[in-house]
Design a protein around this motif. Structure first.
Motif, PDB file in Angstrom:
ATOM      1  N   ASP A 110      13.302   6.583  -5.945  1.00 44.43           N
ATOM      2  CA  ASP A 110      14.589   6.076  -5.442  1.00 44.43           C
ATOM      3  C   ASP A 110      14.378   4.829  -4.595  1.00 44.43           C
ATOM      4  OD1 ASP A 110      15.663   8.242  -6.647  1.00 44.43           O
ATOM      5  OD2 ASP A 110      16.128   9.341  -4.805  1.00 44.43           O
ATOM      6  N   TRP A 111      13.362   4.915  -3.799  1.00 49.03           N
ATOM      7  CA  TRP A 111      13.093   3.808  -2.883  1.00 49.03           C
ATOM      8  C   TRP A 111      12.731   2.543  -3.654  1.00 49.03           C
ATOM      9  CZ3 TRP A 111      14.336   3.037   1.879  1.00 49.03           C
ATOM     10  CH2 TRP A 111      13.769   1.961   2.556  1.00 49.03           C
ATOM     11  N   ILE A 112      11.894   2.728  -4.656  1.00 51.43           N
ATOM     12  CA  ILE A 112      11.455   1.577  -5.426  1.00 51.43           C
ATOM     13  C   ILE A 112      12.604   1.016  -6.259  1.00 51.43           C
ATOM     14  CG2 ILE A 112       9.920   0.896  -7.317  1.00 51.43           C
ATOM     15  CD1 ILE A 112       7.904   2.771  -5.837  1.00 51.43           C
ATOM     16  N   ALA A 113      13.397   1.937  -6.794  1.00 46.49           N
ATOM     17  CA  ALA A 113      14.553   1.485  -7.573  1.00 46.49           C
ATOM     18  C   ALA A 113      15.463   0.622  -6.699  1.00 46.49           C
ATOM     19  CB  ALA A 113      15.322   2.695  -8.112  1.00 46.49           C
ATOM     20  N   GLY A 124       0.823  -1.213   0.000  1.00 42.22           N
ATOM     21  CA  GLY A 124       0.000   0.000   0.000  1.00 42.22           C
ATOM     22  C   GLY A 124       0.853   1.258   0.000  1.00 42.22           C
ATOM     23  N   THR A 125       1.945   1.205   0.736  1.00 34.65           N
ATOM     24  CA  THR A 125       2.788   2.389   0.855  1.00 34.65           C
ATOM     25  C   THR A 125       3.606   2.652  -0.401  1.00 34.65           C
ATOM     26  OG1 THR A 125       3.012   1.848   3.178  1.00 34.65           O
ATOM     27  CG2 THR A 125       4.503   3.528   2.315  1.00 34.65           C
ATOM     28  N   TRP A 126       4.184   1.581  -0.933  1.00 33.60           N
ATOM     29  CA  TRP A 126       5.174   1.797  -1.985  1.00 33.60           C
ATOM     30  C   TRP A 126       4.700   1.430  -3.394  1.00 33.60           C
ATOM     31  CZ3 TRP A 126       8.480   4.893  -0.224  1.00 33.60           C
ATOM     32  CH2 TRP A 126       8.863   4.823   1.120  1.00 33.60           C
ATOM     33  N   LEU A 127       3.976   0.340  -3.487  1.00 31.45           N
ATOM     34  CA  LEU A 127       3.736  -0.184  -4.829  1.00 31.45           C
ATOM     35  C   LEU A 127       2.402   0.262  -5.423  1.00 31.45           C
ATOM     36  CD1 LEU A 127       5.278  -3.539  -3.764  1.00 31.45           C
ATOM     37  CD2 LEU A 127       6.266  -1.962  -5.440  1.00 31.45           C
ATOM     38  N   LYS A 128       1.433   0.400  -4.559  1.00 25.47           N
ATOM     39  CA  LYS A 128       0.121   0.793  -5.050  1.00 25.47           C
ATOM     40  C   LYS A 128       0.144   2.154  -5.757  1.00 25.47           C
ATOM     41  CE  LYS A 128      -4.643   0.405  -3.598  1.00 25.47           C
ATOM     42  NZ  LYS A 128      -5.142   1.521  -2.778  1.00 25.47           N
ATOM     43  N   PRO A 129       0.917   3.098  -5.255  1.00 25.85           N
ATOM     44  CA  PRO A 129       0.918   4.399  -5.920  1.00 25.85           C
ATOM     45  C   PRO A 129       1.554   4.388  -7.326  1.00 25.85           C
ATOM     46  CG  PRO A 129       1.733   4.591  -3.668  1.00 25.85           C
ATOM     47  CD  PRO A 129       1.657   3.128  -3.993  1.00 25.85           C
ATOM     48  N   LEU A 130       2.200   3.304  -7.683  1.00 23.17           N
ATOM     49  CA  LEU A 130       2.831   3.254  -9.004  1.00 23.17           C
ATOM     50  C   LEU A 130       1.766   3.193 -10.093  1.00 23.17           C
ATOM     51  CD1 LEU A 130       5.689   0.675  -8.476  1.00 23.17           C
ATOM     52  CD2 LEU A 130       5.817   3.163  -8.528  1.00 23.17           C
ATOM     53  N   GLU A 131       2.077   3.833 -11.205  1.00 26.05           N
ATOM     54  CA  GLU A 131       1.138   3.802 -12.316  1.00 26.05           C
ATOM     55  C   GLU A 131       1.830   3.253 -13.542  1.00 26.05           C
ATOM     56  OE1 GLU A 131      -1.257   7.145 -13.891  1.00 26.05           O
ATOM     57  OE2 GLU A 131      -0.951   7.827 -11.807  1.00 26.05           O
ATOM     58  N   LEU A 132       1.151   2.393 -14.222  1.00 26.00           N
ATOM     59  CA  LEU A 132       1.737   1.863 -15.450  1.00 26.00           C
ATOM     60  C   LEU A 132       1.639   2.916 -16.547  1.00 26.00           C
ATOM     61  CD1 LEU A 132       2.876  -0.449 -17.145  1.00 26.00           C
ATOM     62  CD2 LEU A 132       0.518  -1.105 -17.645  1.00 26.00           C
ATOM     63  N   ASP A 179      13.852  -4.611  -8.971  1.00 24.61           N
ATOM     64  CA  ASP A 179      14.391  -5.867  -9.440  1.00 24.61           C
ATOM     65  C   ASP A 179      13.351  -6.980  -9.350  1.00 24.61           C
ATOM     66  OD1 ASP A 179      16.831  -6.419 -10.608  1.00 24.61           O
ATOM     67  OD2 ASP A 179      17.257  -7.884  -8.991  1.00 24.61           O
ATOM     68  N   ARG A 180      12.648  -6.952  -8.258  1.00 28.08           N
ATOM     69  CA  ARG A 180      11.629  -7.967  -8.041  1.00 28.08           C
ATOM     70  C   ARG A 180      10.485  -7.797  -9.052  1.00 28.08           C
ATOM     71  NH1 ARG A 180      11.731 -12.801  -7.151  1.00 28.08           N
ATOM     72  NH2 ARG A 180       9.738 -13.590  -6.403  1.00 28.08           N
ATOM     73  N   ILE A 181      10.134  -6.567  -9.298  1.00 31.98           N
ATOM     74  CA  ILE A 181       9.074  -6.293 -10.279  1.00 31.98           C
ATOM     75  C   ILE A 181       9.487  -6.870 -11.638  1.00 31.98           C
ATOM     76  CG2 ILE A 181       7.802  -4.481 -11.518  1.00 31.98           C
ATOM     77  CD1 ILE A 181       8.121  -2.692  -9.043  1.00 31.98           C
ATOM     78  N   ARG A 182      10.741  -6.636 -11.985  1.00 32.38           N
ATOM     79  CA  ARG A 182      11.232  -7.136 -13.269  1.00 32.38           C
ATOM     80  C   ARG A 182      11.162  -8.663 -13.341  1.00 32.38           C
ATOM     81  NH1 ARG A 182      15.579  -9.424 -14.668  1.00 32.38           N
ATOM     82  NH2 ARG A 182      16.687  -8.919 -12.741  1.00 32.38           N
ATOM     83  N   VAL A 183      11.630  -9.310 -12.286  1.00 29.78           N
ATOM     84  CA  VAL A 183      11.636 -10.770 -12.294  1.00 29.78           C
ATOM     85  C   VAL A 183      10.218 -11.317 -12.469  1.00 29.78           C
ATOM     86  CG1 VAL A 183      12.040 -12.815 -10.866  1.00 29.78           C
ATOM     87  CG2 VAL A 183      13.752 -10.976 -10.946  1.00 29.78           C
ATOM     88  N   LEU A 184       9.291 -10.742 -11.696  1.00 31.15           N
ATOM     89  CA  LEU A 184       7.920 -11.226 -11.756  1.00 31.15           C
ATOM     90  C   LEU A 184       7.307 -10.985 -13.135  1.00 31.15           C
ATOM     91  CD1 LEU A 184       6.656 -10.045  -8.248  1.00 31.15           C
ATOM     92  CD2 LEU A 184       7.187 -12.388  -8.954  1.00 31.15           C
ATOM     93  N   TRP A 185       7.649  -9.845 -13.680  1.00 31.42           N
ATOM     94  CA  TRP A 185       7.059  -9.488 -14.969  1.00 31.42           C
ATOM     95  C   TRP A 185       7.598 -10.376 -16.095  1.00 31.42           C
ATOM     96  CZ3 TRP A 185       5.017  -3.952 -15.055  1.00 31.42           C
ATOM     97  CH2 TRP A 185       4.011  -3.836 -16.029  1.00 31.42           C
ATOM     98  N   THR A 186       8.900 -10.604 -16.016  1.00 35.07           N
ATOM     99  CA  THR A 186       9.510 -11.451 -17.045  1.00 35.07           C
ATOM    100  C   THR A 186       8.903 -12.852 -17.037  1.00 35.07           C
ATOM    101  OG1 THR A 186      11.550 -10.229 -16.677  1.00 35.07           O
ATOM    102  CG2 THR A 186      11.727 -12.198 -18.014  1.00 35.07           C
ATOM    103  N   ARG A 187       8.539 -13.284 -15.834  1.00 35.02           N
ATOM    104  CA  ARG A 187       7.902 -14.586 -15.738  1.00 35.02           C
ATOM    105  C   ARG A 187       6.564 -14.614 -16.470  1.00 35.02           C
ATOM    106  NH1 ARG A 187       8.138 -16.110  -9.650  1.00 35.02           N
ATOM    107  NH2 ARG A 187      10.398 -15.982  -9.515  1.00 35.02           N
ATOM    108  N   LEU A 188       5.831 -13.504 -16.356  1.00 37.62           N
ATOM    109  CA  LEU A 188       4.532 -13.424 -17.024  1.00 37.62           C
ATOM    110  C   LEU A 188       4.673 -13.183 -18.520  1.00 37.62           C
ATOM    111  CD1 LEU A 188       2.462 -11.119 -14.656  1.00 37.62           C
ATOM    112  CD2 LEU A 188       2.053 -13.538 -15.110  1.00 37.62           C
ATOM    113  N   ASN A 189       5.655 -12.384 -18.829  1.00 36.03           N
ATOM    114  CA  ASN A 189       5.838 -11.991 -20.215  1.00 36.03           C
ATOM    115  C   ASN A 189       7.335 -11.900 -20.509  1.00 36.03           C
ATOM    116  OD1 ASN A 189       6.078 -10.745 -22.651  1.00 36.03           O
ATOM    117  ND2 ASN A 189       4.780  -8.978 -22.158  1.00 36.03           N
TER     118      ASN A 189
END
Ligand code: ADP
Ligand code: MG
Length: 470
Positions: free
Chosen positions: A78-81, A51-59, A86-96
């Protein structure tokens, strides 16, 4: 660890990228993938962190081999970077599997169409807005009126604000309510941001600090909390008296404090009393707090009150006769907040009636304020009000009975006596059946704690105060 500005993309660049990538995927497929990634992130990191960090992100888009996400602030980016990209990338690559990288941009949420406070808004939406409370645009060094009672605190605050390395750490400001502690803290924060917008400034109350910490504890993940606070350049914590007695919060605060001092980051603290009077503070914390500079703000003098009234009347663009200002300065002596309140009422009246304000008018308009500053509340009155409120007998205030139903109201009465009368702890103890001053102190602390934790006690105390101060 954290990335600094300069590596972010301006939002205009995003728009351009859009145009040049007709093949970029921004439609349903991309959204669906992002939502799947979000679900995985939420499961992995927990609701709070999500809720704090990831939800505010917009595609923004998925273009060729990269997914582009927008963060509302530089700080979040900065915080997300550093922590999630890295985790977002790994998960995404798995999907696509064609998505091989994540790009983070800063794109502040569209500001509401506000006209004038735009400058303040812009400065406010700097780094750390998730943590930092809003800074009041009126609380600057420029609007702070300096006089004997506050000149030392003012000078210390300015020194901190104008230095690149901490001249003293921490700066500890203390003084009674309404004397300008918060004003000076905001002024420091504004000045530091103005001098270097890339510096991470976090201003918050000790209560909010505690709340954040409790949230982190509840999510069983205090690491982001710790990292977050330890990445700050200037940390200002207001009203420290509120974390007294909350042991785990105190402990965490102490660690944060040490970590920041070790890294050469500036800390500014405030409380309604000096470190040595903050009973219930651990000794090592107390001594650490006294390492820096302790500056107290004394009660206002007549000259300072008059100066403040003149400055505020001028700022409001209203001309009030000097006699009226002098009248206010001599009659409203409690604190600057009350003084301001009184002035505002006169200013309003003057602008409504379009007549010059006379002393008689001031007396009429402010009769409630003037009456309460005249009245002196006595311990007897407090005891009477308390026994009435709780349906007890006056003798219960002085008796040795220790049942909760009697002891708690007695503590409330002692607390109110400390708060509303100028009596010392030993004196108060004597008036409550010859009790020791440490008993009174314990009662005061106990009720201070309960006011935060127990809404019933908070209501009782508020009702009693209203009654006594009416
Ligand atoms: P505290 O935090 O010590 O309780 P605040 O900083 O909130 O007090 O001050 C209360 C009000 O009085 C604020 O509106 C503040 O701007 C004003 N004030 C206090 N001291 C001064 C001063 N020296 N000059 C101008 N305004 C002041
Ligand atoms: Mg304050």
């Amino acid at each position: 660890m954290a990335l600094r500005s300069g590596q972010s993309f301006a939002s205009t660049e995003v728009t351009r990228t859009f145009g040049e990538n007709p093949g970029g995927m921004v439609g349903n497929d991309a959204q669906r993938q992002w939502q799947q990634v979000c679900a995985l992130l939420r499961a992995e990191f927990g609701d709070t962190a999500f809720g704090t960090w990831l939800k505010p992100l917009e595609l923004v888009e998925v273009s060729y081999d990269r997914a582009v996400l927008a963060c509302p602030t530089q700080f979040m980016r900065d915080w997300i970077a550093a922590n999630y990209a890295d985790r977002i990338r790994v998960l995404w690559t798995r999907l696509n599997p064609s998505v091989r990288s994540i790009t983070l941009l800063v794109r502040p949420p569209q500001p509401a169409a506000a006209a004038e406070p735009a400058a303040a808004e812009a400065a406010n939406s700097g780094p750390n807005e998730e943590l930092s409370a809003r800074l009041d645009p009126r609380f600057t060094f420029e609007t702070f009126v300096v006089g004997k009672p506050n000149e030392f605190a003012f000078a210390a605050a300015e020194k901190v604000a104008n230095s690149d390395t901490p001249p003293f750490n921490p700066l500890f400001l203390y003084g009674g309510v309404g004397l300008g502690k918060t004003h000076l803290m905001h002024a420091i924060a504004w000045r530091v941001r103005q001098r270097d917008p890339s510096r991470r400034v976090v201003y918050l109350t000790a209560e909010k600090f505690m709340y954040q910490f409790i949230l982190a504890l509840r999510s069983k993940d205090t690491i982001p909390f710790k990292e977050l606070f330890r990445s700050v350049d200037l940390l200002l914590v207001d009203d420290l008296q509120f974390i007294i007695g909350k042991d785990s919060t105190q402990e965490e605060f102490f660690h944060t404090f040490n970590a920041l001092v070790e890294r050469g980051r500036q800390i500014v603290l405030s409380a309604d009393r000096s470190p040595s009077d903050l009973d219930g503070l651990e000794e090592r914390i107390r001594s650490r707090l006294s390492w820096g500079l302790v500056a107290d703000i004394h009660p206002t003098t007549y000259e300072l009150r008059l100066g403040i009234l003149q400055a505020k009347a001028e700022a409001a663009g209203v001309e009030l006769p000097l006699r009226v200002l002098e009248f206010l300065a001599s009659r409203i002596t409690s604190n600057v907040r009350e003084l301001e309140g009184a002035l505002n009422r006169l200013v309003l009246q003057a602008s409504l009636t379009n007549r010059p304000v006379s002393i008689e008018m001031a007396q009429e308009i402010l009769k409630d304020v003037l009456r309460s500053s005249e009245r002196r509340i006595t311990i007897e009155e407090i005891q009477k009000a308390v026994v009435e409120h709780y349906g007890l007998k006056l003798s219960d205030m002085t008796s040795a009975r220790r049942q909760r139903a009697v002891a708690r109201p007695r503590q409330v009465a002692m607390y109110l006596a400390k708060l509303l009368t100028p009596r010392s702890l030993p004196e108060i103890g004597r008036r409550f059946g010859g009790r020791d001053h440490t008993t009174v102190m314990h009662a005061v602390r106990q009720i201070e704690r309960l006011i935060v934790e127990d809404p019933q006690i908070a209501d009782d105390v508020a009702a009693l105060r209203r009654k006594l101060q009416a």
